[in-house]
Design a protein around this motif. Structure first.
Motif, short mmCIF file in Angstrom:
data_model
loop_
_atom_site.label_atom_id
_atom_site.label_comp_id
_atom_site.label_asym_id
_atom_site.label_seq_id
_atom_site.Cartn_x
_atom_site.Cartn_y
_atom_site.Cartn_z
N GLU A 38 0.89 -1.17 0.00
CA GLU A 38 0.00 0.00 0.00
C GLU A 38 0.93 1.22 0.00
N THR A 39 0.91 1.99 -1.08
CA THR A 39 1.95 2.99 -1.27
C THR A 39 1.42 4.42 -1.25
N TYR A 40 2.09 5.25 -0.47
CA TYR A 40 1.76 6.68 -0.41
C TYR A 40 2.99 7.47 -0.85
N ILE A 41 2.79 8.37 -1.79
CA ILE A 41 3.90 9.20 -2.26
C ILE A 41 3.53 10.67 -2.06
N MET A 42 4.33 11.32 -1.26
CA MET A 42 3.96 12.66 -0.81
C MET A 42 4.77 13.76 -1.48
N LEU A 43 4.07 14.79 -1.90
CA LEU A 43 4.73 15.99 -2.38
C LEU A 43 4.93 16.86 -1.14
N ALA A 44 6.17 16.92 -0.67
CA ALA A 44 6.44 17.55 0.62
C ALA A 44 6.55 19.06 0.44
N ASP A 45 5.43 19.67 0.09
CA ASP A 45 5.47 21.13 -0.18
C ASP A 45 5.70 21.92 1.10
N ALA A 46 5.08 21.47 2.20
CA ALA A 46 5.25 22.22 3.45
C ALA A 46 6.72 22.17 3.89
N GLN A 47 7.33 21.01 3.72
CA GLN A 47 8.75 20.92 4.07
C GLN A 47 9.60 21.78 3.12
N ALA A 48 9.26 21.77 1.85
CA ALA A 48 10.01 22.60 0.89
C ALA A 48 9.89 24.08 1.24
N ILE A 49 8.74 24.44 1.79
CA ILE A 49 8.51 25.85 2.13
C ILE A 49 9.39 26.27 3.32
N THR A 50 9.81 25.32 4.15
CA THR A 50 10.63 25.71 5.31
C THR A 50 11.93 26.39 4.89
N ASP A 51 12.39 26.13 3.70
CA ASP A 51 13.55 26.91 3.25
C ASP A 51 13.31 27.59 1.89
N ASP A 54 10.19 32.27 0.84
CA ASP A 54 10.18 33.51 0.06
C ASP A 54 10.06 33.23 -1.44
N ASP A 55 9.84 31.97 -1.80
CA ASP A 55 9.70 31.63 -3.22
C ASP A 55 8.67 30.51 -3.38
N ILE A 56 7.47 30.79 -2.89
CA ILE A 56 6.40 29.79 -2.88
C ILE A 56 6.06 29.35 -4.30
N ASN A 57 6.20 30.28 -5.22
CA ASN A 57 5.84 29.98 -6.60
C ASN A 57 6.64 28.79 -7.13
N LYS A 58 7.91 28.73 -6.76
CA LYS A 58 8.77 27.62 -7.19
C LYS A 58 8.18 26.29 -6.69
N VAL A 59 7.77 26.28 -5.43
CA VAL A 59 7.24 25.05 -4.84
C VAL A 59 5.92 24.67 -5.53
N ARG A 60 5.05 25.67 -5.69
CA ARG A 60 3.73 25.37 -6.28
C ARG A 60 3.86 24.83 -7.70
N THR A 61 4.66 25.50 -8.53
CA THR A 61 4.74 25.03 -9.92
C THR A 61 5.42 23.67 -10.00
N ASN A 62 6.33 23.39 -9.09
CA ASN A 62 7.02 22.11 -9.16
C ASN A 62 6.17 20.93 -8.71
N ILE A 63 5.08 21.20 -8.01
CA ILE A 63 4.18 20.08 -7.65
C ILE A 63 3.72 19.39 -8.93
N HIS A 64 3.23 20.17 -9.86
CA HIS A 64 2.74 19.62 -11.12
C HIS A 64 3.88 18.91 -11.88
N GLU A 65 5.04 19.56 -11.90
CA GLU A 65 6.18 18.99 -12.65
C GLU A 65 6.61 17.64 -12.06
N VAL A 66 6.70 17.59 -10.75
CA VAL A 66 7.16 16.35 -10.11
C VAL A 66 6.14 15.23 -10.31
N VAL A 67 4.85 15.57 -10.23
CA VAL A 67 3.85 14.52 -10.47
C VAL A 67 3.97 13.99 -11.90
N CYS A 68 4.23 14.88 -12.85
CA CYS A 68 4.43 14.41 -14.23
C CYS A 68 5.65 13.48 -14.32
N ASP A 69 6.71 13.80 -13.57
CA ASP A 69 7.88 12.91 -13.53
C ASP A 69 7.47 11.55 -12.98
#
Ligand code: TRP
Length: 337
Positions: A38-51, A54-69
């Motif tokens: 039973e597999t869960y794969i998480m887009l760790a956006d909240a963790q990415a935001i910790t550093d 100041d560039d939330i846009n990078k994190v948001r747009t990469n969610i879509h990109e990483v899911v495509c990967d």
């Protein structure tokens, strides 16, 4: 026999495109595990935001990109639940309770966090959110009662912290609620270096991305380090010092051909260009179908969004069940209000 399916949880910080190192180190393994676990794969956006706060846009747009990967390499949303960390509100609630079971001093000894702080130059002080992210990662893992966590070796301190908190929680609240996870580390012998020989990493600019177009792959392969002691094709060389061979070892399906090429390299009977031409062909054969599938998913943002939504819905259900058990064990399940 009714064997419980094992549970896998893993995640990535969505800060850039996934690369061949991710494929070799973890994506390939996930594609296998989803068949039996039973597999869960998480887009760790909240963790990415910790550093990247100041560039939330990078994190948001990469969610879509990483899911495509993910989808392009064969992670199948019918088998793996792909979800967004920040949408599962139960996770920070679990972390809130776990914070009582860890000391600030202990957090300060986390070697991965220390190295990251140094790299990020937190000279003025470390943001509290960043300092605490390992506790949130414990919540990510335990919320799903993960048995197996496929991660890079740098994540070992987080897994250790998880086992620590699980043991403390279950013992203090006298109930075996949380599950102690096991890490699955990549086979270090099969690790793929970046084109400069360091660890492949998008921040070091030495990675070949899964989404790189052929001309980009070509340019990068040309830059791959060869045996620096070798001046011409007729000089004997050491294939161990020519990184192209590390790639061929992993991606070339013709093992015997690669061995022969190495032998010719040692004798000074093959040019670095020939070796790299082979590598370009081999990588193209590997990347071409991935790139094509990726483009299909990428051109269907609604479809991708539906996959993330469904994965997140299921992840929330699972995390909510654990949270309820946690609150009950602690004696703060007051009922519905
Ligand atoms: N820290 C992980 C990384 O940087 C990402 C991550 C967040 C993770 N939560 C997780 C990995 C839980 C495994 C399990 O790659």
């Amino acid at each position: 026999m009714n064997m419980k399916r094992r549970i896998v949880l893993t995640g990535d910080r969505p800060t850039g495109p996934l690369h061949l190192g991710h494929y070799v180190g973890s994506l390939k393994k996930r594609v296998e595990l989803q068949e039996t676990c039973e597999t869960y794969i998480m887009l760790a956006d909240a963790q990415a935001i910790t550093d990247n706060y100041d560039d939330i846009n990078k994190v948001r747009t990469n969610i879509h990109e990483v899911v495509c990967d993910y989808l392009a390499v064969g992670i199948d949303p019918k088998k793996s639940h792909i979800f967004v960390q920040s949408c599962v509100h139960e996770l920070p609630e679990l972390a809130m309770f776990y914070m009582n079971l860890v000391t600030i001093q202990h957090l300060g000894h986390n070697p991965t966090v220390k190295a990251e702080c140094k790299m990020r130059g937190f000279n003025e002080g470390v943001p509290a959110g960043f300092y605490l992210y390992p506790i949130f990662q414990v919540a990510d893992i335990t919320a799903f009662k993960a048995d197996l966590v496929p991660v890079g070796l740098d994540q070992a301190p987080m897994l250790e912290l998880t086992r620590d908190i699980v043991r403390k929680f279950n013992s203090i609240y006298k109930k075996e609620v949380l599950v102690s996870p096991e890490a699955i580390y990549p086979n270090l012998k099969g690790a793929l270096p970046g084109i400069d020989g360091q660890k492949m990493s998008k921040s070091l600019g030495n990675a070949i991305s899964l989404s790189d177009e052929p001309d980009v792959v070509l340019k990068k392969v040309k830059k791959i380090q060869s045996d620096p002691g070798r001046k011409s094709a007729t000089d004997p060389g050491d294939p161990e010092k020519a990184l192209a061979f590390s790639y061929l070892d992993i991606f070339d399906p013709e093992f015997l051909f690669v061995e022969e090429l190495k032998e010719r390299y040692r004798r000074g009977a093959v040019s670095d260009k020939e070796v790299k031409d082979r590598l370009i062909d081999v990588l193209e054969a590997f990347l071409n179908p991935i790139r094509n599938r990726r483009k299909e998913f990428h051109s269907d943002p609604e479809g991708v969004l539906a996959i993330i939504k469904e994965g997140t819905r299921i992840a929330k259900q699972k995390a909510a069940t654990t949270l309820l058990e946690v609150r009950s064990a602690m004696g703060i399940n007051y009922g519905n209000f």
